[in-house]
Design a protein around this motif. Structure first.
Motif, mmCIF file in Angstrom:
data_model
loop_
_atom_site.group_PDB
_atom_site.id
_atom_site.type_symbol
_atom_site.label_atom_id
_atom_site.label_comp_id
_atom_site.label_asym_id
_atom_site.label_seq_id
_atom_site.Cartn_x
_atom_site.Cartn_y
_atom_site.Cartn_z
ATOM 1 N N UNK A 1 27.798 10.828 6.057
ATOM 2 C CA UNK A 1 26.681 11.368 5.271
ATOM 3 C C UNK A 1 25.357 11.148 5.998
ATOM 4 N N UNK A 2 25.260 10.004 6.656
ATOM 5 C CA UNK A 2 24.035 9.716 7.413
ATOM 6 C C UNK A 2 23.894 10.722 8.560
ATOM 7 N N UNK A 3 25.003 10.990 9.245
ATOM 8 C CA UNK A 3 24.950 11.969 10.343
ATOM 9 C C UNK A 3 24.574 13.350 9.820
ATOM 10 N N UNK A 4 25.109 13.694 8.637
ATOM 11 C CA UNK A 4 24.773 15.000 8.053
ATOM 12 C C UNK A 4 23.279 15.045 7.721
ATOM 13 N N UNK A 5 22.756 13.928 7.230
ATOM 14 C CA UNK A 5 21.330 13.906 6.857
ATOM 15 C C UNK A 5 20.449 14.040 8.091
ATOM 16 N N UNK A 6 21.006 13.708 9.252
ATOM 17 C CA UNK A 6 20.248 13.847 10.508
ATOM 18 C C UNK A 6 20.653 15.125 11.248
ATOM 19 N N UNK A 7 21.355 16.014 10.519
ATOM 20 C CA UNK A 7 21.829 17.293 11.067
ATOM 21 C C UNK A 7 22.681 17.100 12.320
ATOM 22 N N UNK A 8 23.471 15.982 12.335
ATOM 23 C CA UNK A 8 24.335 15.718 13.492
ATOM 24 C C UNK A 8 25.797 16.025 13.164
ATOM 25 N N UNK A 9 26.050 16.513 11.964
ATOM 26 C CA UNK A 9 27.431 16.805 11.583
ATOM 27 C C UNK A 9 27.756 18.239 11.998
ATOM 28 N N UNK A 10 28.591 18.911 11.222
ATOM 29 C CA UNK A 10 28.964 20.294 11.555
ATOM 30 C C UNK A 10 27.723 21.175 11.412
ATOM 31 N N UNK B 1 25.091 23.601 10.313
ATOM 32 C CA UNK B 1 24.959 24.285 9.029
ATOM 33 C C UNK B 1 25.049 23.347 7.857
ATOM 34 N N UNK B 2 25.505 22.126 8.097
ATOM 35 C CA UNK B 2 25.586 21.181 6.974
ATOM 36 C C UNK B 2 24.491 20.136 7.135
ATOM 37 N N UNK B 3 23.663 20.057 6.122
ATOM 38 C CA UNK B 3 22.651 18.998 6.089
ATOM 39 C C UNK B 3 22.722 18.344 4.720
ATOM 40 N N UNK B 4 22.181 17.165 4.619
ATOM 41 C CA UNK B 4 22.195 16.445 3.342
ATOM 42 C C UNK B 4 21.019 15.500 3.328
ATOM 43 N N UNK B 5 20.719 14.978 2.141
ATOM 44 C CA UNK B 5 19.682 13.959 2.056
ATOM 45 C C UNK B 5 20.232 12.648 2.598
ATOM 46 N N UNK B 6 19.339 11.715 2.882
ATOM 47 C CA UNK B 6 19.789 10.421 3.403
ATOM 48 C C UNK B 6 20.644 9.725 2.350
ATOM 49 N N UNK B 7 21.796 9.175 2.731
ATOM 50 C CA UNK B 7 22.641 8.492 1.738
ATOM 51 C C UNK B 7 22.017 7.155 1.338
ATOM 52 N N UNK B 8 22.340 6.703 0.139
ATOM 53 C CA UNK B 8 21.884 5.363 -0.245
ATOM 54 C C UNK B 8 23.128 4.494 -0.418
ATOM 55 N N UNK B 9 22.915 3.201 -0.284
ATOM 56 C CA UNK B 9 24.045 2.274 -0.299
ATOM 57 C C UNK B 9 23.869 1.280 -1.438
ATOM 58 N N UNK B 10 24.752 1.371 -2.432
ATOM 59 C CA UNK B 10 24.782 0.366 -3.506
ATOM 60 C C UNK B 10 25.922 -0.587 -3.130
ATOM 61 N N UNK C 1 43.432 21.644 16.484
ATOM 62 C CA UNK C 1 43.210 20.870 15.255
ATOM 63 C C UNK C 1 42.097 19.836 15.450
ATOM 64 N N UNK C 2 42.121 19.169 16.620
ATOM 65 C CA UNK C 2 41.074 18.172 16.884
ATOM 66 C C UNK C 2 39.704 18.848 16.868
ATOM 67 N N UNK C 3 39.645 20.069 17.420
ATOM 68 C CA UNK C 3 38.352 20.787 17.424
ATOM 69 C C UNK C 3 37.902 21.081 16.008
ATOM 70 N N UNK C 4 38.859 21.526 15.152
ATOM 71 C CA UNK C 4 38.460 21.866 13.779
ATOM 72 C C UNK C 4 38.063 20.629 12.979
ATOM 73 N N UNK C 5 38.538 19.475 13.431
ATOM 74 C CA UNK C 5 38.163 18.227 12.766
ATOM 75 C C UNK C 5 36.907 17.626 13.391
#
Ligand code: FAD
Ligand code: NAD
Length: 465
Positions: free
Chosen positions: A64-73, A75-84, A385-389
């Motif tokens: 989730x952190x990588x997605x929030x930094x636009x480092x994931x796939x 087109x996918x972005x997210x807000x910064x995750x929080x940790x409880x 498969x590794x590429x799609x993952x």
């Protein structure tokens, strides 16, 4: 004192002991198992299960952190995750509780009596168990010692204060800001990686020339690269000397003899585990030892008739599935079956990122045994498969005899390869040859196709590389 007698008595309800007790109960033996902790032993309470829960939680957080930094796939972005963190630890504890209850339920179903308390032998057939309700004397025809193992403590870094073992690392109040890990083996790298993903600044101090010295350099390389990506500092050939008086930094002697100080809030010492062979009256028995372990034969019988030893207390590898296999076997022997520990391979998995799996002989093991081999290796970079993952690091490697193509060993490193271990072990247990693996239709697209491709490669018939 309350006195009971039974046919089958197990000391320790870890993976070795609880499986032995359940199987014995299923086979109709009047069975008692003793432990002063909740059933499940090290593995369930403070080992395999809670560590894998935290590793998974750390993976999810990091994704989730990588997605929030636009480092994931793309087109996918997210807000910064929080940790409880207390909620994460609560979730992990909930899994452990459910499994504790599961083992207790299995005992009931198999009519196994669980006695809570600490057992001490007074002779080869009798123990005294001290529990909250007082003492009980239990005598049995067959006794199984399954007392497991405990963390090794370093004289220069005794446990206490900021110096912790893996048990405390699984229930910290918060992820440490600066974590020094002493010992880059299974636990150190698994948990060091998880804490790095959760935001800790991690340094691993390893005495050998390389981390995970059990595995060869090719298998460790992708793990080293990922640790570097996660910002984990790795010091090899380095020895922890203790804590500095004023700052309580970790003092380390580097490979070139220099002293380094590692500022840290927590020092996790994971330099191995030792069998629990003291504190339960071993001196009252006549057992032979094999180094630190209790010596047993291929049926796990000790030097005393009717006394068996299984799991971590009975030798390497100190792995839960090896303990379980031995537990099942000794119960069947006690019930009159003819059994011996005759497994071709015991799989080992390191739940690092990427994961490492090894079953059977490595190329170096085979060479040391004077066996001429043929090798096949398939990189995940060539796997659809590794590429799609979105994870292409790692490979599958097959080691086979050059003359008749019998598969001797299989290793893999890659994200999610732990689940390939079953196919690898089955191939070895069934005595598969390269042609068997190469001729088996593997579903597409899966990571497991890489096993087939590695076998094809060893036969000089690779298709996709
Ligand atoms: P244990 O699980 O150690 O159980 C022994 C039991 O005996 C304990 O419950 C103890 O309380 C009890 N006992 C001892 N003395 C007495 C006495 N006198 N009276 C009554 N009871 C007594 N292995 C894997 O295969 N996969 C993994 O992913 C993995 N991860 C791990 C992660 C960590 C952090 C750790 C520490 C270990 C991990 N292991 C893993 C190793 C695994 O936990 C052990 O190999 C396994 O638990 C051994 O089982 P056992 O039954 O021999 O002993
Ligand atoms: P380990 O034997 O895996 O690793 C210990 C590491 O500490 C080694 O790399 C060793 O070279 C290093 N070391 C030893 N003394 C040192 C020192 N003074 N300074 C720095 N480094 C030092 O031990 P562990 O990680 O404590 O795990 C114990 C056992 O638990 C494992 O051997 C394994 O049997 C089991 N385990 C298995 C799994 C799994 O199956 N995924 C996970 C965790 C633990």
């Amino acid at each position: 004192m309350n006195e009971i007698s039974c046919q089958f008595l197990v000391i320790g309800a870890g993976p070795g002991g609880y499986v032995a007790a359940i199987r014995a109960g299923q086979l109709g033996l009047d069975t008692v198992v003793v432990d002063d902790r909740k059933p499940g032993g090290t593995c369930l309470n403070i080992g395999c299960i809670p560590s894998k829960a935290l590793i998974h939680a750390a993976d999810e957080y990091f994704l989730m952190k990588e997605a929030s930094e636009a480092k994931a796939i793309p087109g996918i972005t997210a807000g910064a995750p929080s940790l409880d963190w207390p909620a994460v630890v609560g979730w992990k504890d909930g899994i452990v509780n459910r499994l504790n209850n599961g083992v207790t339920g299995l005992f009931k179903k198999a009519r196994v009596k669980l006695v809570e308390g600490r057992a001490r032998f007074i002779d080869g057939k009798t123990v005294i168990v001290t529990g909250e309700t007082g003492e009980q004397r239990i005598s049995a025809q067959t006794v199984v010692i399954a007392t497991g193992s405990e963390p090794v403590e370093l004289a220069a870094l005794p446990f206490g204060g900021k110096v912790i073992s893996s048990a405390e690392a699984l229930s910290l109040a918060a992820p440490p800001q600066r974590l020094a890990v002493v010992g880059g083996g299974y636990i150190g790298v698994e948990l060091g990686t998880a804490f790095a993903k959760l935001g800790s600044n991690v340094t691993v101090v390893e005495a050998s020339d390389e981390i995970l010295p059990l595995y060869d350099a090719d298998l460790v390389k992708p793990v080293r690269q990922r640790l570097a990506h996660l910002g984990v500092a790795v010091m090899t050939g380095a020895k922890a000397q203790g804590l500095a008086g004023e700052t309580s930094d970790l003092l380390v002697e580097t490979s070139d003899g220099e002293e380094r100080r590692i500022p840290c809030d927590t020092v996790l010492v994971t330099v191995g585990r030792r069998p629990v062979t003291e504190g339960w009256g071993r001196e009252e028995l006549v057992l032979d030892m094999d180094g630190p372990f209790i010596r047993t034969d291929e049926t796990r019988r000790t030097a005393m008739r009717g006394v068996y030893a299984i799991g971590d207390v009975a030798g390497e590898p100190m792995l839960a599935h090896k303990a379980m296999a031995e537990g099942e076997m000794v119960a069947e022997i006690a019930a009159g079956h003819r059994r011996a520990f005759d497994h071709r391979a015991i799989p080992a998995i390191c739940f690092t990122d990427p994961e490492i799996v090894s079953v059977g002989l490595s190329p170096a093991d085979a060479k040391a045994q004077g066996i001429e081999t043929t090798l096949g290796r398939f990189p995940f970079q060539a796997s659809g498969r590794a590429m799609t993952l979105s994870r292409e690091d790692g490979f599958v490697r097959v080691v086979a005899r050059a003359d008749n193509h019998l598969v001797l060993g299989i290793q893999a490193v890659g994200s999610g390869v732990s689940e390939l271990s079953a196919a690898f072990s089955l191939a070895l247990e069934m005595g598969a040859c390269l042609e068997d693996v190469a001729g088996t239709i593997h579903a597409h697209p899966t990571l497991s196709e890489s096993f087939q491709e590695a076998a094809l490669g060893a036969l000089g018939k690779a298709l996709h590389v």
